[in-house]
Scaffold this motif. Structure first.
Motif, PDB file in Angstrom:
ATOM      1  N   ILE A  33       0.870  -1.173   0.000  1.00 33.24           N
ATOM      2  CA  ILE A  33       0.000   0.000   0.000  1.00 33.24           C
ATOM      3  C   ILE A  33       0.911   1.228   0.000  1.00 33.24           C
ATOM      4  CG2 ILE A  33      -1.722   1.320   1.292  1.00 33.24           C
ATOM      5  CD1 ILE A  33      -2.773  -1.336   2.377  1.00 33.24           C
ATOM      6  N   PRO A  34       0.803   2.083  -1.023  1.00 34.80           N
ATOM      7  CA  PRO A  34       1.778   3.159  -1.167  1.00 34.80           C
ATOM      8  C   PRO A  34       1.616   4.346  -0.210  1.00 34.80           C
ATOM      9  CG  PRO A  34       0.184   3.254  -2.940  1.00 34.80           C
ATOM     10  CD  PRO A  34      -0.133   2.035  -2.136  1.00 34.80           C
ATOM     11  N   LEU A  35       0.416   4.631   0.245  1.00 34.89           N
ATOM     12  CA  LEU A  35       0.196   5.830   1.047  1.00 34.89           C
ATOM     13  C   LEU A  35      -0.120   5.493   2.496  1.00 34.89           C
ATOM     14  CD1 LEU A  35      -2.055   7.849  -1.430  1.00 34.89           C
ATOM     15  CD2 LEU A  35       0.396   8.131  -1.020  1.00 34.89           C
ATOM     16  N   ARG A  36       0.453   6.274   3.389  1.00 30.60           N
ATOM     17  CA  ARG A  36       0.206   6.100   4.812  1.00 30.60           C
ATOM     18  C   ARG A  36      -1.281   6.203   5.132  1.00 30.60           C
ATOM     19  NH1 ARG A  36       2.456   9.867   9.807  1.00 30.60           N
ATOM     20  NH2 ARG A  36       1.180   8.875  11.403  1.00 30.60           N
ATOM     21  N   SER A  37      -1.948   7.155   4.541  1.00 32.84           N
ATOM     22  CA  SER A  37      -3.370   7.348   4.819  1.00 32.84           C
ATOM     23  C   SER A  37      -4.180   6.107   4.460  1.00 32.84           C
ATOM     24  CB  SER A  37      -3.904   8.564   4.068  1.00 32.84           C
ATOM     25  OG  SER A  37      -3.746   8.393   2.671  1.00 32.84           O
ATOM     26  N   GLN A  38      -3.807   5.429   3.410  1.00 30.17           N
ATOM     27  CA  GLN A  38      -4.513   4.215   3.005  1.00 30.17           C
ATOM     28  C   GLN A  38      -4.243   3.070   3.985  1.00 30.17           C
ATOM     29  OE1 GLN A  38      -2.835   3.924  -0.930  1.00 30.17           O
ATOM     30  NE2 GLN A  38      -4.592   4.945  -1.871  1.00 30.17           N
ATOM     31  N   ARG A  39      -2.998   2.952   4.440  1.00 29.47           N
ATOM     32  CA  ARG A  39      -2.663   1.920   5.432  1.00 29.47           C
ATOM     33  C   ARG A  39      -3.423   2.173   6.727  1.00 29.47           C
ATOM     34  NH1 ARG A  39       2.275   3.032   3.135  1.00 29.47           N
ATOM     35  NH2 ARG A  39       2.920   4.402   4.819  1.00 29.47           N
ATOM     36  N   GLU A  40      -3.462   3.442   7.140  1.00 34.65           N
ATOM     37  CA  GLU A  40      -4.143   3.781   8.385  1.00 34.65           C
ATOM     38  C   GLU A  40      -5.641   3.532   8.289  1.00 34.65           C
ATOM     39  OE1 GLU A  40      -3.021   7.693   9.687  1.00 34.65           O
ATOM     40  OE2 GLU A  40      -1.051   6.996  10.325  1.00 34.65           O
ATOM     41  N   ILE A  41      -6.248   3.816   7.159  1.00 39.85           N
ATOM     42  CA  ILE A  41      -7.675   3.543   6.995  1.00 39.85           C
ATOM     43  C   ILE A  41      -7.937   2.047   7.139  1.00 39.85           C
ATOM     44  CG2 ILE A  41      -9.556   3.465   5.293  1.00 39.85           C
ATOM     45  CD1 ILE A  41      -8.593   6.212   4.317  1.00 39.85           C
ATOM     46  N   LEU A  42      -7.125   1.248   6.492  1.00 43.22           N
ATOM     47  CA  LEU A  42      -7.294  -0.199   6.579  1.00 43.22           C
ATOM     48  C   LEU A  42      -7.179  -0.674   8.033  1.00 43.22           C
ATOM     49  CD1 LEU A  42      -7.590  -2.995   5.190  1.00 43.22           C
ATOM     50  CD2 LEU A  42      -5.092  -3.054   5.167  1.00 43.22           C
ATOM     51  N   LEU A  43      -6.142  -0.229   8.724  1.00 40.53           N
ATOM     52  CA  LEU A  43      -5.918  -0.698  10.094  1.00 40.53           C
ATOM     53  C   LEU A  43      -6.910  -0.100  11.089  1.00 40.53           C
ATOM     54  CD1 LEU A  43      -2.026  -0.634  10.034  1.00 40.53           C
ATOM     55  CD2 LEU A  43      -3.484  -2.664  10.103  1.00 40.53           C
ATOM     56  N   ASN A  44      -7.259   1.161  10.917  1.00 45.43           N
ATOM     57  CA  ASN A  44      -8.181   1.805  11.864  1.00 45.43           C
ATOM     58  C   ASN A  44      -9.613   1.322  11.730  1.00 45.43           C
ATOM     59  OD1 ASN A  44      -6.265   3.386  13.212  1.00 45.43           O
ATOM     60  ND2 ASN A  44      -6.413   5.007  11.699  1.00 45.43           N
ATOM     61  N   THR A  45     -10.002   0.865  10.560  1.00 45.30           N
ATOM     62  CA  THR A  45     -11.380   0.421  10.373  1.00 45.30           C
ATOM     63  C   THR A  45     -11.549  -1.077  10.573  1.00 45.30           C
ATOM     64  OG1 THR A  45     -11.061   0.167   7.982  1.00 45.30           O
ATOM     65  CG2 THR A  45     -11.917   2.293   8.757  1.00 45.30           C
ATOM     66  N   MET A  46     -10.479  -1.768  10.901  1.00 46.84           N
ATOM     67  CA  MET A  46     -10.547  -3.206  11.082  1.00 46.84           C
ATOM     68  C   MET A  46     -11.447  -3.543  12.268  1.00 46.84           C
ATOM     69  SD  MET A  46      -7.396  -5.744  10.627  1.00 46.84           S
ATOM     70  CE  MET A  46      -7.342  -5.264   8.919  1.00 46.84           C
ATOM     71  N   GLU A  47     -12.456  -4.358  12.041  1.00 51.65           N
ATOM     72  CA  GLU A  47     -13.397  -4.732  13.093  1.00 51.65           C
ATOM     73  C   GLU A  47     -12.819  -5.751  14.060  1.00 51.65           C
ATOM     74  OE1 GLU A  47     -17.285  -5.870  11.751  1.00 51.65           O
ATOM     75  OE2 GLU A  47     -17.417  -4.165  10.405  1.00 51.65           O
ATOM     76  N   SER A  48     -11.972  -6.622  13.579  1.00 52.63           N
ATOM     77  CA  SER A  48     -11.390  -7.663  14.421  1.00 52.63           C
ATOM     78  C   SER A  48     -10.110  -7.136  15.086  1.00 52.63           C
ATOM     79  CB  SER A  48     -11.064  -8.906  13.586  1.00 52.63           C
ATOM     80  OG  SER A  48     -10.329  -9.828  14.362  1.00 52.63           O
TER      81      SER A  48
END
Length: 184
Positions: A33-48
């Motif tokens: 994933i090239p952008l920090r914002s995209q990585r953070e969205i993925l990790l911050n929205t993780m339900e598990s």
């Protein structure tokens, strides 16, 4: 996607094993994933929380010169604090302090995820066993490696801050100061 991943973790009799398998499959994609914002969205929205914790653990294992073989614990988080490097640069134009900022963000997220699953929600148990534990109001068992002292934390934080000072100099940007305070 997040709901499907959460269900996939819960389907197995052992959520810990299924989260490991899923995280091992997803991790290479996170590295791409090239952008920090995209990585953070993925990790911050993780339900598990269990899956997020495992993915962050893999991310820090990847950034350590000598990966730890111990199971996830507060002691292992302190190990990451001492041994992880700022290899987590995905964007060529990212300033060094921003890479440290991202690492601190992920360390805080790892700590929050870890504290949620073994200490509060019995997520190491299957869903059916967890319901019984909740009815019994059973307290989760701490691992021996979760018994860390304030002195351990203070020494690791001082070491970490001195490593950051070598790279960034003084004073730290306000974002870094805030994250260091919150992490400690």
């Amino acid at each position: 996607l997040q709901r499907m991943l959460s269900i996939a973790v819960e389907v197995d009799r052992s959520p810990t094993c299924s989260s490991r398998r899923i995280a091992d499959e997803i991790f290479p994609f996170i590295l791409n994933i090239p952008l920090r914002s995209q990585r953070e969205i993925l990790l911050n929205t993780m339900e598990s929380q269990l899956l997020r914790c495992r993915l962050l653990e893999l991310l820090f294992q990847h950034s350590c010169d000598v990966p730890s073989t111990s199971s996830m614990s507060l002691e292992k988080i302190l190990y990451f604090l001492s041994h992880c490097s700022v290899q987590l640069h995905f964007e060529d134009e990212t300033a060094t302090w921003q890479r440290w900022d991202e690492m601190l963000q992920y360390l805080s997220l790892l700590l929050m995820s870890y504290q949620t699953f073994p200490l509060a929600e019995h997520l190491r148990s299957s869903l059916s066993d967890r319901m019984g534990l909740m009815v019994q109001k059973a307290r989760p068992r701490l691992q021996e490696s979760d018994n860390i002292t304030n002195l351990d934390i203070q020494l690791k934080m001082e070491d970490f801050i001195s490593r950051m000072q070598e790279v960034l100099g003084e004073p730290f940007p306000p974002q870094i100061q805030e994250k260091l305070f919150l992490l400690q």
